[in-house]
Every structure is written in structure tokens, then in C-alpha cells.
Write an enzyme that holds these catalytic residues in place. Structure first.
Site, PDB file in Angstrom:
ATOM      1  CB  CYS A 246       9.010 -30.803  -7.226  1.00  0.00           C
ATOM      2  SG  CYS A 246       9.321 -31.559  -5.647  1.00  0.00           S
TER       3      CYS A 246
HETATM    4  C1  UDX Z   1      11.152 -34.085  -9.397  1.00  0.00           C
HETATM    5  C2  UDX Z   1      12.610 -34.151  -9.851  1.00  0.00           C
HETATM    6  O1  UDX Z   1      12.784 -35.307 -10.681  1.00  0.00           O
HETATM    7  C3  UDX Z   1      13.515 -34.266  -8.642  1.00  0.00           C
HETATM    8  O2  UDX Z   1      14.865 -34.257  -9.058  1.00  0.00           O
HETATM    9  C4  UDX Z   1      13.250 -33.065  -7.725  1.00  0.00           C
HETATM   10  O3  UDX Z   1      14.072 -33.120  -6.562  1.00  0.00           O
HETATM   11  C5  UDX Z   1      11.799 -33.059  -7.298  1.00  0.00           C
HETATM   12  O4  UDX Z   1      10.944 -33.019  -8.458  1.00  0.00           O
HETATM   13  P1  UDX Z   1       9.281 -35.767  -8.657  1.00  0.00           P
HETATM   14  O5  UDX Z   1       8.407 -34.573  -8.773  1.00  0.00           O
HETATM   15  O6  UDX Z   1       9.200 -36.632  -7.447  1.00  0.00           O
HETATM   16  O7  UDX Z   1      10.827 -35.316  -8.781  1.00  0.00           O
HETATM   17  O8  UDX Z   1       8.926 -36.717  -9.876  1.00  0.00           O
HETATM   18  P2  UDX Z   1       9.511 -36.905 -11.346  1.00  0.00           P
HETATM   19  O9  UDX Z   1       9.895 -38.314 -11.484  1.00  0.00           O
HETATM   20  O10 UDX Z   1      10.483 -35.865 -11.689  1.00  0.00           O
HETATM   21  O11 UDX Z   1       8.187 -36.663 -12.227  1.00  0.00           O
HETATM   22  C6  UDX Z   1       7.567 -35.396 -12.175  1.00  0.00           C
HETATM   23  C7  UDX Z   1       6.355 -35.447 -13.078  1.00  0.00           C
HETATM   24  O12 UDX Z   1       6.762 -35.522 -14.447  1.00  0.00           O
HETATM   25  C8  UDX Z   1       5.460 -36.669 -12.844  1.00  0.00           C
HETATM   26  O13 UDX Z   1       4.094 -36.266 -12.930  1.00  0.00           O
HETATM   27  C9  UDX Z   1       5.794 -37.590 -13.999  1.00  0.00           C
HETATM   28  O14 UDX Z   1       4.689 -38.411 -14.374  1.00  0.00           O
HETATM   29  C10 UDX Z   1       6.091 -36.580 -15.101  1.00  0.00           C
HETATM   30  N1  UDX Z   1       6.964 -37.109 -16.151  1.00  0.00           N
HETATM   31  C11 UDX Z   1       8.243 -37.440 -15.829  1.00  0.00           C
HETATM   32  C12 UDX Z   1       6.482 -37.222 -17.450  1.00  0.00           C
HETATM   33  O15 UDX Z   1       5.321 -36.930 -17.726  1.00  0.00           O
HETATM   34  N2  UDX Z   1       7.318 -37.672 -18.424  1.00  0.00           N
HETATM   35  C13 UDX Z   1       8.610 -38.026 -18.155  1.00  0.00           C
HETATM   36  O16 UDX Z   1       9.312 -38.433 -19.072  1.00  0.00           O
HETATM   37  C14 UDX Z   1       9.080 -37.916 -16.821  1.00  0.00           C
END
Ligand code: UDX
Length: 403
Positions: A246
Site C-alpha cells: 500500500c
Molecule cells: C497500511 C495502512 O496502515 C492501512 O490503514 C491501509 O489500509 C493499508 O496500508 P499495511 O501496509 O498493511 O497497512 O501495514 P502498516 O502496519 O501500515 O505498515 C506499513 C509499513 O510501515 C510496514 O513496512 C511497517 O513495518 C512500517 N512501519 C509502520 C514502520 O516502519 N514504522 C511504524 O511506526 C509503523
């Protein structure tokens, strides 16, 4: 009410099973027969906590025949909208779903859930169906069912009252603020929401990179910053950058779209650029201890882009493993769920990696260890056998990219 869901991937499957558990009659359609068969057999085609429990008790019907959607009042479309090479959106799957719906004789409301740029629903769906809406999802992989039943908001894009009343009925059992708006506004909400979350991550990584250079632990900094009620602690965890199907895709699409509508998105570009380089900082950190990686046995713990998923798409592990191999390292890898997907994502790369069936075995085969995914099982300190550990995701807070 009778609801259809077209596209049974991460989003569509959770949407179909969740609406079914709310008591609706649900028909899920996917052109992938194997996927349909797996769902019929109670097997989730993707790893998502809770999916098999919902599958075990669902009344939802899964099929590859669009004709079974006749009788539905409302059909959600949750097919992929992956990026094209220039970052713009590939709408082929959406167009195909719309065409199949039309040919099946379906005449009810059609509501895309897939992340689509402002104007897309009006241009691609509205010409063929009288009742059209747009309902973005905010499901995060690994917590998708929880996110569906406990959303911060429900965004309902509509152009006609009939569609709005159907959408209200579909969600009536879920308690959350409802925002009812026109299609383009609803489409932009999704992009703006994801872009802001990726901004928070990139910001935490930027401050983390500064912190690392002065011996400060960025997590301590963000614990304080996050207490500002205007900011909030979530999505301020520094690491090796955001991945997934995403954030990178949506950011690229929004950048391309911004230019199409006559605006140069300097800030969005900066997020993308900051994140693009972030995975390599872990390799640089490793090289502060080992000036050359030639022949070094490097254990990589975690391949998924985040824990509790088998998804590796756009994950930092792909860039990091490539770089390690390029530098002559012997790469050993373990992930509790994502190894199979990692093998598929880059077959050439994948054949040069030595995969292990346990974290312990992977560590024992290595001289140094990199943690790329914060799987719970990696927090067992007895795993590491005194080997040097470098954290791309926070586990112990000893030696990492921003701490
Ligand atoms: C995201 C959005 O959270 C969600 O609302 C949307 O519908 C789809 O995209 P997702 O991609 O499944 O969801 O994962 P998410 O938990 O958001 O993490 C995305 C990326 O950011 C991951 O690689 C995660 O490791 C990274 N991340 C997240 C960080 O590096 N630091 C953080 O504090 C949070």
C-alpha cells in the site's frame, strides 16, 4: 442484505468474511479458481490472523461466476490496483471486474473498495451502473479483521441516495463515525490517510538517522514526541523504512496524480526519497563492524514487510538481501511465514539465498545477524548465541538503525 464482493485478496476476503459475520448474505467472486477452491475448503489463500476461524463458520458463498451476484443489492469491488512502471495506477483489474459485472447482467449498486485515485470511480464505473459509491478500506495486514470491526471511521462516497442508504445498511452494526461525501473526496481521503502515515514513518526514520549519528536512542525521543496529543505515538517507530502493498504504491500514484493535475508534490517526493534509501542504512551499519562483507555469513531474520503477515511486497528485505549479495556476503535467511513469497518475488535473487527452517539454525549458520521483521519469536535472546545483532526493526534496542 445480500452483498457481493469481487476480488478475494487480502482486502476482499476480509471484507466478505466480515460482512458475512455481521449477518449479511455474502457472495464472494474471484477469477482465480484455486483461490475460490481454497476458500471453499476453509483455507485462507493468504496468511491473515483469524481468517481460518471466520472461514470455518462463514455462510459466505465463494465462486468464480459473476452470474451468482445477481440478486445482490450491493457489490464491492476489491481487486488490485498495482502501480505501473511510471507509478501511475494499473486499472486493468478494475476495468475487467466492471466489464464482467456488466456482462453478467448485474444491475445493483457497485462500490469499489480498492484504492483508486480521485475521479476513477466516476470515470471507470459510473458510466455503466446507475448506482455507484466508493468505500475505502483502512485495513492493515495482520490486523485486518480487528480493523474492519473497530474502524476509526467509515467513509462512504456516493452520488445518489439509494447507494448511500445501501452502504448505511451494510455497516449499520459497526459503531464508528461515518463520513458521507462525494466520490472524489472519498477517493482522496484514502491517499491522504496513507500518505500521512508514511510521512510519520519517514519522519521517525529521519530523526532516527540523526539520532544514530549522535548516540541517541530515537525511540526515547519519539516516546516523548508521541505524547503530544496533536501528534500521537503510533507510526513513529524508526527502522528500515515502510514497505507493503500500500504505502509505496499509494505514494507513487499520488505523486503521479499530483503532477497530472498541475501540482509538483515536493513533500510527497521527499517521503518517497527518504524511504527509498532507508533499508540500505542497515547494511551501512553492518559495514561499520565489517568493512568488507565478502564471504561474511549474514543471517537475515525476517523477510515479511511487517510481522503477522506472509507478504513481502515492496519490503525492505528485498533491497537489503540484494545489497548483501552484491557485496559478496553469504546470506542465510529465516521467516516464520514469508519465505515462500520471498522466493517468488525475485527468483534470480532467491536462488542465491540459503533458507533455514528456524531462527536458531539461521543464527547458528551466520557470523552476524540482521533483524528485518519484528516477529515476536525473535525477541528470545537465547537465539543469538553471542553473535553480533543489528536491528532493522526494534527488538532489544541494543544496536539498530536509529538507536
Ligand atoms: C497500511 C495502512 O496502515 C492501512 O490503514 C491501509 O489500509 C493499508 O496500508 P499495511 O501496509 O498493511 O497497512 O501495514 P502498516 O502496519 O501500515 O505498515 C506499513 C509499513 O510501515 C510496514 O513496512 C511497517 O513495518 C512500517 N512501519 C509502520 C514502520 O516502519 N514504522 C511504524 O511506526 C509503523
Amino acid at each position: 442484505m445480500k452483498i457481493g464482493v469481487v476480488g478475494l485478496g487480502y482486502v476482499g476476503m476480509v471484507t466478505a468474511l466480515s460482512f458475512s459475520s455481521l449477518g449479511h448474505d455474502v457472495v464472494g467472486v474471484d477469477v482465480d479458481q484455486a483461490r475460490v477452491q481454497a476458500l471453499r475448503n476453509g483455507k485462507s489463500p493468504v496468511y491473515e490472523p483469524g481468517a481460518e476461524d471466520y472461514l470455518a463458520r462463514t455462510r459466505a458463498v465463494f465462486t468464480s461466476h459473476y452470474s451468482e451476484l445477481n440478486g445482490c443489492e450491493l457489490v464491492f469491488i476489491a481487486v488490485g490496483t498495482p502501480p505501473l512502471s511510471d507509478g501511475s495506477q494499473n486499472l486493468a483489474f478494475l476495468r475487467s471486474a466492471v466489464d464482467s459485472l456488466r456482462q453478467s447482467g448485474y444491475r445493483g449498486a457497485v462500490v469499489p473498495r480498492s484504492t483508486v485515485l480521485p475521479g476513477t470511480t466516476k470515470r471507470v464505473v459510473a458510466p455503466y451502473f446507475e448506482h455507484v459509491g466508493y468505500n475505502p478500506e483502512f485495513l492493515a495486514e495482520g490486523s485486518a479483521f480487528r480493523d474492519f470491526f473497530n474502524p476509526d471511521k467509515i467513509v462512504l462516497g456516493y452520488e445518489d441516495e439509494h447507494t448511500l442508504s445501501l452502504l448505511r445498511e451494510a455497516y449499520e452494526k459497526i459503531q464508528a463515525p461515518r463520513l458521507e461525501m462525494d466520490l472524489s473526496t472519498a477517493e482522496l481521503v484514502k491517499y491522504a490517510n496513507n500518505a500521512f502515515l508514511s510521512l510519520k514513518v519517514a519522519y521517525a526514520n529521519e530523526i532516527g538517522n540523526i539520532s544514530k549519528n549522535i548516540g541517541v536512542d530515537v525511540y526515547r525521543v519519539m516516546d516523548a514526541v508521541g505524547l503530544d496529543r496533536r501528534i500521537g505515538r503510533e507510526f513513529l517507530n524508526a527502522g528500515i523504512g515502510f514497505g507493503g502493498s500500500c504505502f509505496p504504491k499509494d505514494l507513487s500514484a499520488l505523486i503521479a496524480f499530483s503532477r497530472e493535475v498541475g501540482y509538483e508534490p515536493v513533500l510527497l517526493r521527499a517521503i518517497y526519497e527518504q524511504n527509498a534509501g532507508q533499508p540500505y542504512r542497515l547494511v551501512s551499519l553492518l559495514k561499520t563492524r565489517y568493512p568488507t562483507l565478502q564471504g561474511l555469513k549474514v543471517g537475515v531474520l525476517g523477510l515479511a514487510f511487517k510481522p503477522n503477515t506472509d507478504d513481502v511486497r515492496e519490503g525492505p528485505s528485498i533491497k537489503i538481501v540484494s545489497k548483501l549479495l552484491e557485496e559478496g556476503a553469504e546470506v542465510h535467511a529465516y521467516d516464520p511465514r514469508a519465505t515462500e513469497n520471498f522466493r517468488k518475488v525475485n527468483p534470480e535473487l532467491s536462488t542465491r539465498v540459503r533458507y533455514h527452517s528456524s531462527a536458531r539454525e539461521c543464527v547458528q549458520s551466520s557470523d552476524a545477524v540482521l533483524i528485518l521483521t519484528e516477529w515476536q519469536e525473535f525477541s528470545d535472546s537465547s537465539l543469538y548465541d553471542g553473535k553480533p545483532v543489528f536491528e532493522g526493526r526494534r527488538i532489544f534496542g541494543r544496536e539498530g538503525v536509529g538507536w
